[in-house]
Scaffold this motif. Structure first.
Motif, PDB file in Angstrom:
ATOM      1  N   PRO A 103       0.808  -1.221   0.000  1.00  0.00           N
ATOM      2  CA  PRO A 103       0.000   0.000   0.000  1.00  0.00           C
ATOM      3  C   PRO A 103       0.843   1.274   0.000  1.00  0.00           C
ATOM      4  O   PRO A 103       0.440   2.286  -0.588  1.00  0.00           O
ATOM      5  CB  PRO A 103      -0.811  -0.108   1.303  1.00  0.00           C
ATOM      6  CG  PRO A 103      -0.862  -1.571   1.600  1.00  0.00           C
ATOM      7  CD  PRO A 103       0.456  -2.116   1.104  1.00  0.00           C
ATOM      8  N   ILE A 104       2.016   1.232   0.608  1.00  0.00           N
ATOM      9  CA  ILE A 104       2.889   2.408   0.616  1.00  0.00           C
ATOM     10  C   ILE A 104       3.417   2.669  -0.792  1.00  0.00           C
ATOM     11  O   ILE A 104       3.351   3.796  -1.295  1.00  0.00           O
ATOM     12  CB  ILE A 104       4.050   2.212   1.614  1.00  0.00           C
ATOM     13  CG1 ILE A 104       3.512   2.130   3.047  1.00  0.00           C
ATOM     14  CG2 ILE A 104       5.074   3.339   1.483  1.00  0.00           C
ATOM     15  CD1 ILE A 104       4.525   1.662   4.076  1.00  0.00           C
ATOM     16  N   ALA A 105       3.922   1.620  -1.445  1.00  0.00           N
ATOM     17  CA  ALA A 105       4.432   1.778  -2.803  1.00  0.00           C
ATOM     18  C   ALA A 105       3.336   2.232  -3.756  1.00  0.00           C
ATOM     19  O   ALA A 105       3.555   3.093  -4.615  1.00  0.00           O
ATOM     20  CB  ALA A 105       5.054   0.464  -3.274  1.00  0.00           C
ATOM     21  N   SER A 106       2.144   1.678  -3.605  1.00  0.00           N
ATOM     22  CA  SER A 106       1.016   2.086  -4.454  1.00  0.00           C
ATOM     23  C   SER A 106       0.632   3.541  -4.194  1.00  0.00           C
ATOM     24  O   SER A 106       0.289   4.271  -5.128  1.00  0.00           O
ATOM     25  CB  SER A 106      -0.189   1.176  -4.204  1.00  0.00           C
ATOM     26  OG  SER A 106       0.101  -0.141  -4.615  1.00  0.00           O
ATOM     27  N   ALA A 107       0.715   3.966  -2.947  1.00  0.00           N
ATOM     28  CA  ALA A 107       0.398   5.358  -2.607  1.00  0.00           C
ATOM     29  C   ALA A 107       1.410   6.311  -3.230  1.00  0.00           C
ATOM     30  O   ALA A 107       1.041   7.398  -3.687  1.00  0.00           O
ATOM     31  CB  ALA A 107       0.363   5.533  -1.090  1.00  0.00           C
ATOM     32  N   PHE A 108       2.665   5.916  -3.262  1.00  0.00           N
ATOM     33  CA  PHE A 108       3.682   6.743  -3.919  1.00  0.00           C
ATOM     34  C   PHE A 108       3.335   6.944  -5.395  1.00  0.00           C
ATOM     35  O   PHE A 108       3.430   8.050  -5.922  1.00  0.00           O
ATOM     36  CB  PHE A 108       5.065   6.111  -3.813  1.00  0.00           C
ATOM     37  CG  PHE A 108       5.702   6.185  -2.452  1.00  0.00           C
ATOM     38  CD1 PHE A 108       5.392   7.189  -1.553  1.00  0.00           C
ATOM     39  CD2 PHE A 108       6.641   5.240  -2.076  1.00  0.00           C
ATOM     40  CE1 PHE A 108       5.995   7.268  -0.306  1.00  0.00           C
ATOM     41  CE2 PHE A 108       7.258   5.307  -0.826  1.00  0.00           C
ATOM     42  CZ  PHE A 108       6.929   6.325   0.055  1.00  0.00           C
ATOM     43  N   ILE A 109       2.925   5.889  -6.051  1.00  0.00           N
ATOM     44  CA  ILE A 109       2.579   5.983  -7.472  1.00  0.00           C
ATOM     45  C   ILE A 109       1.318   6.820  -7.661  1.00  0.00           C
ATOM     46  O   ILE A 109       1.250   7.662  -8.568  1.00  0.00           O
ATOM     47  CB  ILE A 109       2.446   4.578  -8.086  1.00  0.00           C
ATOM     48  CG1 ILE A 109       3.846   3.942  -8.143  1.00  0.00           C
ATOM     49  CG2 ILE A 109       1.806   4.626  -9.465  1.00  0.00           C
ATOM     50  CD1 ILE A 109       3.877   2.500  -8.541  1.00  0.00           C
ATOM     51  N   ALA A 110       0.328   6.633  -6.803  1.00  0.00           N
ATOM     52  CA  ALA A 110      -0.895   7.440  -6.892  1.00  0.00           C
ATOM     53  C   ALA A 110      -0.583   8.922  -6.713  1.00  0.00           C
ATOM     54  O   ALA A 110      -1.094   9.771  -7.448  1.00  0.00           O
ATOM     55  CB  ALA A 110      -1.911   6.985  -5.841  1.00  0.00           C
ATOM     56  N   ALA A 111       0.267   9.238  -5.763  1.00  0.00           N
ATOM     57  CA  ALA A 111       0.637  10.643  -5.529  1.00  0.00           C
ATOM     58  C   ALA A 111       1.359  11.211  -6.746  1.00  0.00           C
ATOM     59  O   ALA A 111       1.122  12.362  -7.135  1.00  0.00           O
ATOM     60  CB  ALA A 111       1.525  10.751  -4.294  1.00  0.00           C
ATOM     61  N   ALA A 112       2.214  10.410  -7.365  1.00  0.00           N
ATOM     62  CA  ALA A 112       2.991  10.881  -8.520  1.00  0.00           C
ATOM     63  C   ALA A 112       2.105  11.185  -9.721  1.00  0.00           C
ATOM     64  O   ALA A 112       2.456  12.023 -10.547  1.00  0.00           O
ATOM     65  CB  ALA A 112       4.047   9.855  -8.894  1.00  0.00           C
ATOM     66  N   THR A 113       0.960  10.525  -9.811  1.00  0.00           N
ATOM     67  CA  THR A 113       0.058  10.800 -10.930  1.00  0.00           C
ATOM     68  C   THR A 113      -0.712  12.103 -10.727  1.00  0.00           C
ATOM     69  O   THR A 113      -1.315  12.601 -11.671  1.00  0.00           O
ATOM     70  CB  THR A 113      -0.953   9.657 -11.155  1.00  0.00           C
ATOM     71  OG1 THR A 113      -1.813   9.552 -10.017  1.00  0.00           O
ATOM     72  CG2 THR A 113      -0.252   8.336 -11.417  1.00  0.00           C
ATOM     73  N   GLN A 114      -0.666  12.641  -9.512  1.00  0.00           N
ATOM     74  CA  GLN A 114      -1.467  13.819  -9.205  1.00  0.00           C
ATOM     75  C   GLN A 114      -0.666  15.043  -8.776  1.00  0.00           C
ATOM     76  O   GLN A 114      -1.231  16.112  -8.584  1.00  0.00           O
ATOM     77  CB  GLN A 114      -2.480  13.464  -8.104  1.00  0.00           C
ATOM     78  CG  GLN A 114      -3.426  12.365  -8.535  1.00  0.00           C
ATOM     79  CD  GLN A 114      -4.364  11.960  -7.428  1.00  0.00           C
ATOM     80  OE1 GLN A 114      -4.929  12.805  -6.763  1.00  0.00           O
ATOM     81  NE2 GLN A 114      -4.519  10.663  -7.224  1.00  0.00           N
ATOM     82  N   ASN A 115       0.643  14.871  -8.603  1.00  0.00           N
ATOM     83  CA  ASN A 115       1.442  15.977  -8.079  1.00  0.00           C
ATOM     84  C   ASN A 115       2.833  15.944  -8.700  1.00  0.00           C
ATOM     85  O   ASN A 115       3.502  14.908  -8.659  1.00  0.00           O
ATOM     86  CB  ASN A 115       1.522  15.860  -6.550  1.00  0.00           C
ATOM     87  CG  ASN A 115       2.352  16.944  -5.941  1.00  0.00           C
ATOM     88  OD1 ASN A 115       3.554  16.791  -5.800  1.00  0.00           O
ATOM     89  ND2 ASN A 115       1.725  18.041  -5.565  1.00  0.00           N
ATOM     90  N   SER A 116       3.267  17.072  -9.236  1.00  0.00           N
ATOM     91  CA  SER A 116       4.553  17.098  -9.947  1.00  0.00           C
ATOM     92  C   SER A 116       5.748  16.884  -9.012  1.00  0.00           C
ATOM     93  O   SER A 116       6.729  16.241  -9.393  1.00  0.00           O
ATOM     94  CB  SER A 116       4.712  18.396 -10.733  1.00  0.00           C
ATOM     95  OG  SER A 116       4.723  19.507  -9.860  1.00  0.00           O
ATOM     96  N   ALA A 117       5.690  17.397  -7.795  1.00  0.00           N
ATOM     97  CA  ALA A 117       6.808  17.191  -6.867  1.00  0.00           C
ATOM     98  C   ALA A 117       6.933  15.715  -6.504  1.00  0.00           C
ATOM     99  O   ALA A 117       8.044  15.169  -6.456  1.00  0.00           O
ATOM    100  CB  ALA A 117       6.623  18.030  -5.606  1.00  0.00           C
ATOM    101  N   ALA A 118       5.798  15.068  -6.274  1.00  0.00           N
ATOM    102  CA  ALA A 118       5.825  13.632  -5.980  1.00  0.00           C
ATOM    103  C   ALA A 118       6.301  12.852  -7.201  1.00  0.00           C
ATOM    104  O   ALA A 118       7.042  11.881  -7.074  1.00  0.00           O
ATOM    105  CB  ALA A 118       4.452  13.150  -5.533  1.00  0.00           C
ATOM    106  N   ALA A 119       5.900  13.286  -8.393  1.00  0.00           N
ATOM    107  CA  ALA A 119       6.331  12.615  -9.631  1.00  0.00           C
ATOM    108  C   ALA A 119       7.836  12.725  -9.811  1.00  0.00           C
ATOM    109  O   ALA A 119       8.506  11.742 -10.172  1.00  0.00           O
ATOM    110  CB  ALA A 119       5.606  13.206 -10.832  1.00  0.00           C
TER     111      ALA A 119
END
Length: 195
Positions: A103-119
């Motif tokens: 769930p942590i790894a999936s959350a990282f990917i979800a955040a990256a699809t919605q935020n440029s800094a996370a991406a």
């Protein structure tokens, strides 16, 4: 004159505590449930400090990924490039299936699809992982299993890409056979001079 920050001092302890709380919150609530208030409460760090230093949930994610960039990954060493590539695709498959880490790894990917800094942070994280994993290709070249012209990091990307596609685009389960097939296809492409 600005005071120098001490490595390993209070600032590093706060960062580590907040990161641990961020990961726990991601595991429990996912990306959509990650809040500054919950991380502050879980970490015991005042929420004003968390807001000032990280700003947003995406800032927390980006910082957690930045810290993870330098952490070692258990690179397989089976004695053959086939076994090592299969080991890497298995690490990806089982990592996302893990009840705590997945769930942590999936959350990282979800955040990256919605935020440029996370991406950007996720891109740097995966670049570091690919660089670490490319050691299996360098060993294979040294053993004579692959030509020296193989693009090591590209081979790693080609091997794991089908696993990510099944997980995050098609939303299909990934079996061990699927992971091994992805590794074998990438290896065949490398041996054919495509990679």
């Amino acid at each position: 004159m600005e005071p120098q920050k001490r490595p390993g001092g209070r600032s590093a302890r706060v960062r580590d505590t907040v990161r641990t709380a961020t990961l726990a919150e991601l595991a429990l609530n996912g990306y959509q449930g990650l809040t500054i208030d919950n991380v502050a409460q879980r970490s015991g760090v005042h929420k004003t400090t968390v807001y000032r230093r990280w700003g947003t949930p995406e800032g927390l994610i980006a910082d957690a990924l930045e810290l993870a960039e330098s952490e070692p990954w258990p690179i397989p060493d089976s004695g053959s490039i086939e076994g090592d590539l299969r080991g890497i695709t298995d690490l990806v498959r089982t990592g996302f299936a893990d009840p705590e880490a997945g769930p942590i790894a999936s959350a990282f990917i979800a955040a990256a699809t919605q935020n440029s800094a996370a991406a950007q942070a996720l891109r740097r994280f995966y670049a570091a992982r690919h660089t670490q994993s490319a050691e299996v290709v360098r060993r294979a070249v040294a053993r004579g299993e692959l030509p020296a012209t193989v693009a090591a990091e590209d081979l790693i990307r080609f091997a794991v890409a089908p696993v990510y596609y099944r997980l995050f685009i098609a939303h299909e389960p990934v079996t061990e056979q699927d992971a091994h097939r992805a590794a074998d296809a990438a290896l065949a492409a490398a041996r054919a001079g495509v990679i």
